[in-house]
Design a protein around this motif. Structure first.
Motif, PDB file in Angstrom:
ATOM      1  N   TYR A  30       0.941  -0.922  -0.038  1.00  0.00           N
ATOM      2  CA  TYR A  30      -0.019  -0.109   0.067  1.00  0.00           C
ATOM      3  C   TYR A  30       0.893   1.246  -0.157  1.00  0.00           C
ATOM      4  N   VAL A  54      -8.248  -7.370   2.079  1.00  0.00           N
ATOM      5  CA  VAL A  54      -7.874  -6.214   2.872  1.00  0.00           C
ATOM      6  C   VAL A  54      -7.185  -6.950   4.091  1.00  0.00           C
ATOM      7  N   ILE A  73      -8.613   1.528   2.370  1.00  0.00           N
ATOM      8  CA  ILE A  73      -9.039   0.901   1.324  1.00  0.00           C
ATOM      9  C   ILE A  73     -10.565   0.852   1.315  1.00  0.00           C
TER      10      ILE A  73
END
Ligand SMILES: Nc1nc2c(ncn2[C@@H]2O[C@H](COP(=O)(O)OP(=O)(O)OP(=O)(O)O)[C@@H](O)[C@H]2O)c(=O)[nH]1
Ligand SMILES: [Mg+2]
Length: 178
Positions: A30, A54, A73
């Motif tokens: 990320y 996730v 997210i």
């Protein structure tokens, strides 16, 4: 369509992800963090869907970097359907996060994963009743064997948002019942 797989750490999110997607995955960092997450594309109910595995999170109020990424997210995908993956042997714990996500007005489907362990431990869960109270689909799954995964995929296409007032009533009913 975007599908987010969310839940506590170690409940089988990645195992469910692998079952829903097969091998075609992209692992990324990320941006600006050391947190990894995985995404892939698949077809659900004849529609192409992006699926994101996730990072595990206990609540929607992040306590560490992975939980922060999980919330980023979630925020980035306002149109997503969320599959809340719960450990069927610890349903009450996982439900809290699922309810928080429903309160944020995301359509949610609940996967009661580790159903095999729940059966082994003689934990009986009234799935129909849980579905009735929560107003969202609830699907027992065993991600390591694939049991329940096609049912989960079908229910994802039926997921819908619940309005806040109705949800509050549902939570009250749930609290009275457990
Ligand atoms: N018995 C049983 N084990 C499962 C099931 N699903 C996953 N597991 C196992 O549970 C462990 C955790 O699964 P993962 O898929 O890595 O869980 P996760 O939620 O992705 O974990 P994090 O990414 O660390 O948050 C692994 O050893 C899996 O093989 C299931 O339905 N039944
Ligand atoms: Mg994982």
């Amino acid at each position: 369509m975007t599908i987010l797989l969310m839940g506590h750490p170690n409940v089988g999110k990645s195992a469910v992800f692998n079952r829903l997607t097969g091998a075609n995955i992209t692992e990324s960092n990320y941006p600006g963090t050391t947190v990894d997450f995985t995404e892939s594309y698949t077809f659900i109910g004849g529609k192409e869907a992006k699926i994101i595995d996730v990072p595990g999170t206990f609540s929607t109020e992040p306590k560490d970097e992975a939980e922060k990424v999980a919330m980023e997210i979630l925020k980035e995908h306002e149109d997503a359907i969320v599959v809340a993956v719960l450990d069927a042997t610890k349903v009450e714990r996982g439900l809290y996060l699922a309810l928080e996500i429903m309160e944020k007005n995301y359509p949610v489907v609940i996967a009661l994963n580790m159903w095999d362990d729940a059966v082994k431990q003689n934990i009986s869960i009234d799935v129909d009743r849980l579905e009735e109270i929560l107003g969202v689909p609830v699907v027992p799954t065993v991600a390591i064997s694939g049991e329940g995964i096609s049912n989960l995929a079908n229910k994802i296409t039926e997921a819908s948002r619940i309005d806040a007032e109705k949800l509050e009533k549902r939570i009250e009913n749930l609290q009275n019942e457990i």
